[in-house]
Design a protein around this motif. Structure first.
Motif, PDB file in Angstrom:
ATOM      1  N   THR A  10       0.835  -1.197   0.000  1.00 36.18           N
ATOM      2  CA  THR A  10       0.000   0.000   0.000  1.00 36.18           C
ATOM      3  C   THR A  10       0.872   1.251   0.000  1.00 36.18           C
ATOM      4  N   LYS A  11       0.411   2.263  -0.727  1.00 36.05           N
ATOM      5  CA  LYS A  11       1.108   3.547  -0.727  1.00 36.05           C
ATOM      6  C   LYS A  11       0.468   4.450   0.326  1.00 36.05           C
ATOM      7  N   TYR A  12       1.313   5.161   1.056  1.00 38.56           N
ATOM      8  CA  TYR A  12       0.874   6.059   2.116  1.00 38.56           C
ATOM      9  C   TYR A  12       1.410   7.458   1.861  1.00 38.56           C
ATOM     10  N   LEU A  13       0.576   8.447   2.143  1.00 39.83           N
ATOM     11  CA  LEU A  13       0.982   9.845   2.080  1.00 39.83           C
ATOM     12  C   LEU A  13       1.247  10.311   3.503  1.00 39.83           C
ATOM     13  N   ILE A  14       2.467  10.746   3.758  1.00 38.03           N
ATOM     14  CA  ILE A  14       2.849  11.304   5.051  1.00 38.03           C
ATOM     15  C   ILE A  14       3.115  12.779   4.796  1.00 38.03           C
ATOM     16  N   SER A  15       2.397  13.664   5.508  1.00 42.79           N
ATOM     17  CA  SER A  15       2.501  15.082   5.169  1.00 42.79           C
ATOM     18  C   SER A  15       2.261  15.975   6.377  1.00 42.79           C
ATOM     19  N   PHE A  16       2.595  17.244   6.180  1.00 40.88           N
ATOM     20  CA  PHE A  16       2.326  18.263   7.190  1.00 40.88           C
ATOM     21  C   PHE A  16       2.127  19.600   6.488  1.00 40.88           C
ATOM     22  N   PRO A  17       1.253  20.459   7.027  1.00 43.22           N
ATOM     23  CA  PRO A  17       1.108  21.795   6.459  1.00 43.22           C
ATOM     24  C   PRO A  17       2.308  22.647   6.876  1.00 43.22           C
ATOM     25  N   SER A  18       2.707  23.571   6.042  1.00 36.71           N
ATOM     26  CA  SER A  18       3.911  24.364   6.313  1.00 36.71           C
ATOM     27  C   SER A  18       3.859  25.087   7.648  1.00 36.71           C
ATOM     28  N   GLU A  19       2.677  25.535   8.066  1.00 33.45           N
ATOM     29  CA  GLU A  19       2.592  26.275   9.331  1.00 33.45           C
ATOM     30  C   GLU A  19       2.822  25.384  10.552  1.00 33.45           C
ATOM     31  N   ALA A  20       2.792  24.067  10.385  1.00 35.73           N
ATOM     32  CA  ALA A  20       3.036  23.159  11.504  1.00 35.73           C
ATOM     33  C   ALA A  20       4.520  23.089  11.864  1.00 35.73           C
ATOM     34  N   MET A  21       5.378  23.370  10.906  1.00 36.06           N
ATOM     35  CA  MET A  21       6.819  23.278  11.127  1.00 36.06           C
ATOM     36  C   MET A  21       7.319  24.604  11.683  1.00 36.06           C
ATOM     37  N   MET A  22       7.400  24.661  12.992  1.00 40.99           N
ATOM     38  CA  MET A  22       7.778  25.905  13.655  1.00 40.99           C
ATOM     39  C   MET A  22       9.210  25.794  14.171  1.00 40.99           C
ATOM     40  N   VAL A  23      10.161  26.086  13.283  1.00 39.07           N
ATOM     41  CA  VAL A  23      11.575  26.061  13.646  1.00 39.07           C
ATOM     42  C   VAL A  23      12.186  27.415  13.319  1.00 39.07           C
ATOM     43  N   THR A  24      13.218  27.754  14.046  1.00 34.07           N
ATOM     44  CA  THR A  24      13.898  29.030  13.807  1.00 34.07           C
ATOM     45  C   THR A  24      14.814  28.909  12.595  1.00 34.07           C
ATOM     46  N   ASP A  25      15.241  30.036  12.087  1.00 33.45           N
ATOM     47  CA  ASP A  25      16.191  30.034  10.966  1.00 33.45           C
ATOM     48  C   ASP A  25      17.477  29.302  11.352  1.00 33.45           C
ATOM     49  N   GLU A  26      17.862  29.425  12.611  1.00 34.45           N
ATOM     50  CA  GLU A  26      19.075  28.749  13.078  1.00 34.45           C
ATOM     51  C   GLU A  26      18.890  27.235  13.114  1.00 34.45           C
ATOM     52  N   GLU A  27      17.692  26.769  13.415  1.00 35.11           N
ATOM     53  CA  GLU A  27      17.407  25.333  13.497  1.00 35.11           C
ATOM     54  C   GLU A  27      17.196  24.698  12.124  1.00 35.11           C
ATOM     55  N   LEU A  28      16.833  25.496  11.141  1.00 34.56           N
ATOM     56  CA  LEU A  28      16.441  24.964   9.834  1.00 34.56           C
ATOM     57  C   LEU A  28      17.493  24.060   9.189  1.00 34.56           C
ATOM     58  N   PRO A  29      18.777  24.409   9.174  1.00 34.68           N
ATOM     59  CA  PRO A  29      19.749  23.484   8.563  1.00 34.68           C
ATOM     60  C   PRO A  29      19.783  22.110   9.238  1.00 34.68           C
ATOM     61  N   GLU A  30      19.687  22.084  10.568  1.00 32.24           N
ATOM     62  CA  GLU A  30      19.697  20.817  11.297  1.00 32.24           C
ATOM     63  C   GLU A  30      18.434  20.009  11.001  1.00 32.24           C
ATOM     64  N   VAL A  31      17.291  20.682  10.972  1.00 34.11           N
ATOM     65  CA  VAL A  31      16.029  20.006  10.676  1.00 34.11           C
ATOM     66  C   VAL A  31      16.030  19.489   9.239  1.00 34.11           C
ATOM     67  N   SER A  32      16.514  20.282   8.322  1.00 28.84           N
ATOM     68  CA  SER A  32      16.593  19.876   6.915  1.00 28.84           C
ATOM     69  C   SER A  32      17.482  18.643   6.754  1.00 28.84           C
TER      70      SER A  32
END
Length: 112
Positions: free
Chosen positions: A2-24
């Motif tokens: 079975t294929k599954y879609l795993i997703s999130f709306p952009s506003e759910a990802m609340m990270v700082t600019d400093e955290e973004l490289p680590e999260v990415s």
């Protein structure tokens, strides 16, 4: 499987600019893990700089989309043998992205 879609709306990802490289990097690592496991189908993020359009059966293009259908954020499509495994992959992505993930199952279509 079975294929599954795993997703999130952009506003759910609340990270700082400093955290973004680590999260990415963490998110890309999970995707690389899914590829290595042979379960990755497709993934990415919706380009929110490009407005969606509605295309009719006659080929007419309109900027008025269906009410409530604003799709934003990131997603991955994985092909897995069980929903339990899909939940585990959604959990891994949630950890990497630092936000909960929505999990949806594609209906089976023998022609796809």
């Amino acid at each position: 499987m079975t294929k599954y879609l795993i997703s999130f709306p952009s506003e759910a990802m609340m990270v700082t600019d400093e955290e973004l490289p680590e999260v990415s990097a963490a998110a890309h690592a999970v995707i690389e893990e899914a590829k290595a496991a042979g379960v990755y189908v497709f993934g990415g993020g919706i380009d929110e700089q490009v407005e969606p359009v509605l295309v009719s059966s006659e080929g007419l293009v309109s900027t008025q989309i269906y009410p409530g259908s604003r799709i934003k954020g990131g997603f991955a499509v994985l092909e897995l043998p069980t929903r339990r495994e899909a939940v585990e992959w959604a959990r891994k992505i949630a950890v990497a992205c630092r936000c909960s993930q929505e999990l949806r199952e594609f209906m089976y279509d023998p022609a796809s």
